[in-house]
Design a protein around this motif. Sequence first.
Motif, PDB file in Angstrom:
ATOM      1  N   UNK A 253       8.857  -0.400   2.401  1.00 30.33           N
ATOM      2  CA  UNK A 253       7.585  -0.814   1.823  1.00 30.33           C
ATOM      3  C   UNK A 253       6.465  -0.162   2.626  1.00 30.33           C
ATOM      4  N   UNK A 254       5.696   0.717   1.971  1.00 33.27           N
ATOM      5  CA  UNK A 254       4.562   1.355   2.646  1.00 33.27           C
ATOM      6  C   UNK A 254       3.412   0.368   2.726  1.00 33.27           C
ATOM      7  N   UNK A 255       2.828   0.237   3.899  1.00 34.18           N
ATOM      8  CA  UNK A 255       1.698  -0.668   4.079  1.00 34.18           C
ATOM      9  C   UNK A 255       0.530  -0.241   3.187  1.00 34.18           C
ATOM     10  N   UNK A 256      -0.040  -1.182   2.453  1.00 36.72           N
ATOM     11  CA  UNK A 256      -1.104  -0.866   1.487  1.00 36.72           C
ATOM     12  C   UNK A 256      -2.356  -0.328   2.159  1.00 36.72           C
ATOM     13  N   UNK A 257      -2.616  -0.743   3.378  1.00 42.32           N
ATOM     14  CA  UNK A 257      -3.784  -0.227   4.093  1.00 42.32           C
ATOM     15  C   UNK A 257      -3.690   1.283   4.280  1.00 42.32           C
ATOM     16  N   UNK A 258      -2.507   1.769   4.618  1.00 42.26           N
ATOM     17  CA  UNK A 258      -2.336   3.204   4.857  1.00 42.26           C
ATOM     18  C   UNK A 258      -2.411   4.012   3.558  1.00 42.26           C
ATOM     19  N   UNK A 259      -2.088   3.384   2.440  1.00 42.91           N
ATOM     20  CA  UNK A 259      -2.232   4.070   1.152  1.00 42.91           C
ATOM     21  C   UNK A 259      -3.710   4.267   0.838  1.00 42.91           C
ATOM     22  N   UNK A 260      -4.485   3.197   0.996  1.00 44.76           N
ATOM     23  CA  UNK A 260      -5.936   3.302   0.768  1.00 44.76           C
ATOM     24  C   UNK A 260      -6.564   4.261   1.776  1.00 44.76           C
ATOM     25  N   UNK A 261      -6.072   4.249   2.999  1.00 36.43           N
ATOM     26  CA  UNK A 261      -6.587   5.158   4.019  1.00 36.43           C
ATOM     27  C   UNK A 261      -6.356   6.617   3.617  1.00 36.43           C
ATOM     28  N   UNK A 262      -5.217   6.898   3.018  1.00 40.08           N
ATOM     29  CA  UNK A 262      -4.929   8.253   2.549  1.00 40.08           C
ATOM     30  C   UNK A 262      -5.938   8.670   1.474  1.00 40.08           C
ATOM     31  N   UNK A 263      -6.277   7.753   0.587  1.00 37.51           N
ATOM     32  CA  UNK A 263      -7.258   8.050  -0.475  1.00 37.51           C
ATOM     33  C   UNK A 263      -8.648   8.277   0.117  1.00 37.51           C
ATOM     34  N   UNK A 264      -9.069   7.383   1.009  1.00 40.19           N
ATOM     35  CA  UNK A 264     -10.410   7.498   1.584  1.00 40.19           C
ATOM     36  C   UNK A 264     -10.557   8.766   2.425  1.00 40.19           C
ATOM     37  N   UNK A 265      -9.526   9.133   3.163  1.00 36.35           N
ATOM     38  CA  UNK A 265      -9.588  10.360   3.966  1.00 36.35           C
ATOM     39  C   UNK A 265      -9.662  11.597   3.073  1.00 36.35           C
ATOM     40  N   UNK A 269     -13.028  14.109   3.172  1.00 35.30           N
ATOM     41  CA  UNK A 269     -13.001  15.550   3.454  1.00 35.30           C
ATOM     42  C   UNK A 269     -13.769  16.340   2.395  1.00 35.30           C
ATOM     43  N   UNK A 270     -13.659  15.914   1.129  1.00 32.50           N
ATOM     44  CA  UNK A 270     -14.415  16.586   0.062  1.00 32.50           C
ATOM     45  C   UNK A 270     -15.912  16.408   0.289  1.00 32.50           C
ATOM     46  N   UNK A 271     -16.318  15.193   0.624  1.00 34.54           N
ATOM     47  CA  UNK A 271     -17.751  14.936   0.867  1.00 34.54           C
ATOM     48  C   UNK A 271     -18.273  15.786   2.019  1.00 34.54           C
ATOM     49  N   UNK A 272     -17.506  15.892   3.099  1.00 30.26           N
ATOM     50  CA  UNK A 272     -17.948  16.682   4.247  1.00 30.26           C
ATOM     51  C   UNK A 272     -18.044  18.168   3.884  1.00 30.26           C
ATOM     52  N   UNK A 346      -8.741   5.521  -8.938  1.00 28.66           N
ATOM     53  CA  UNK A 346      -7.529   5.243  -8.170  1.00 28.66           C
ATOM     54  C   UNK A 346      -7.657   3.928  -7.393  1.00 28.66           C
ATOM     55  N   UNK A 347      -8.845   3.683  -6.821  1.00 27.91           N
ATOM     56  CA  UNK A 347      -9.053   2.422  -6.114  1.00 27.91           C
ATOM     57  C   UNK A 347      -8.927   1.239  -7.069  1.00 27.91           C
ATOM     58  N   UNK A 348      -9.465   1.396  -8.275  1.00 23.86           N
ATOM     59  CA  UNK A 348      -9.391   0.315  -9.252  1.00 23.86           C
ATOM     60  C   UNK A 348      -7.967   0.021  -9.680  1.00 23.86           C
TER      61      UNK A 348
END
Length: 440
Positions: A253-265, A269-272, A346-348
Amino acid sequence: MLHMDYVTQKLLGIQDLNITFREDWLTFRKDKRSRLAQIIEGSLEKRPSCCPSCGVIWESTKDVYAHGTTPKKRQIQLTEIDNKPVYLELTVRRFKCRHCSVVSANHLPNHFVKRRKSISVKLHLKILLELKDTTCIKKIASICKTGYQIVYRTSLELTNYVKNLEPGPLPRVLAIDEFKATQDCEGSMAFIAMNWESGQIHTILDDRRTHKLLEFFNGYSYEERCKVEFVVMDMNAAYDSMVKKVFPKALVVIDRFHIVQQLTNAFKNVRIQEMNQLNRYSGEEAKKYRRLKRFWKLLQKNYSDLSSEAKYHSLFQRYLSAQDIALELIDYSPVLKEAWNLYQLLLGYFKDRNADYFFDLIRESQNSEILPQSFRDKLAFLLKKEESIRLALSVPYNNGLVEGTNNKIKLLKRSAFGFRKHEHLFARIYWMQTPAVHSI
């Protein structure tokens, strides 16, 4: 000789100890640490029931006789009162056996003070209670009004106590992670495994490398390892391969926090990248750059969580809500707008735990000609973990318990200014997670 009244003895925790007290039993003087202390003076006159050497029962003066007192008064520190240290100072009567000529004295019961200890059991338990927090040893000594070495020796007793603990049976749901420990660890990071259902630590290892983990978990029988049904972890590939080798029936079971972290990162990077293409020194692009740099957190959040209340913002020179600012910022770049819209969708879907729509959208994004390749690669990485992510969206398990413990470890290391040996650090971690305080 007069006895202290029973209520006062009960308050001090020294009742039923066969101690007699003078009328002026309380005095004040400085202790060896130059602190004003309260000294309770008494005497222990009762003789033991038998000789500790030959074992003869002492029934009368034909068997035993008084042989003076101990050369030095015995001093036992009690719990502090009125923010001052309290000591029980006893004159202990000695007795000589007529059968073997051995001189001995009576001892106080173990429920009050343990053998060869200079602090009472109550004070010992108070120190252990303080050690369950992230407080450093020097601060605990100040709180308990005792010496640094006493608290330090108590913490060393924790190390011996933990060494003698045997690992329990493997839990049904195992949560694993790593943390930075001490320099004497074999690996660069230490490994921690916890029972998700009970909230207790299962084990802590000073090495997170795969061969060490395989060596530890293979120490359990095959039937025992088959009892593990779920393993909650981050996206560490080494852990994934280890789990498949060790736990034949476990689901990752992948921790859900790390999944969201992958999306936010990925979106960050695109914003930067888009920000760095703007002229940050002059013109209209400089204003856009400052706005993106100032309000970048609004783009990272879920749009539905942003406030709709308008406020005046000097960078825009008008009244805007947080939602209005986010919509204006994404209009500065078509790439940023496309990535933000995908990111919000994706967040939704992830929040609604709609795994089908979530992964279908990621697959569609791989054909986009606007989105950067780096952004699509980060999203494609989630496709490799699709089975574990789908499971994470359907079960209640997460790694919040382990992450919270790791945060307490960081606080402990910071307050203690680091640990020299990992055994001492691990012992404090085990003790902090122990549900009850007991004497050791």
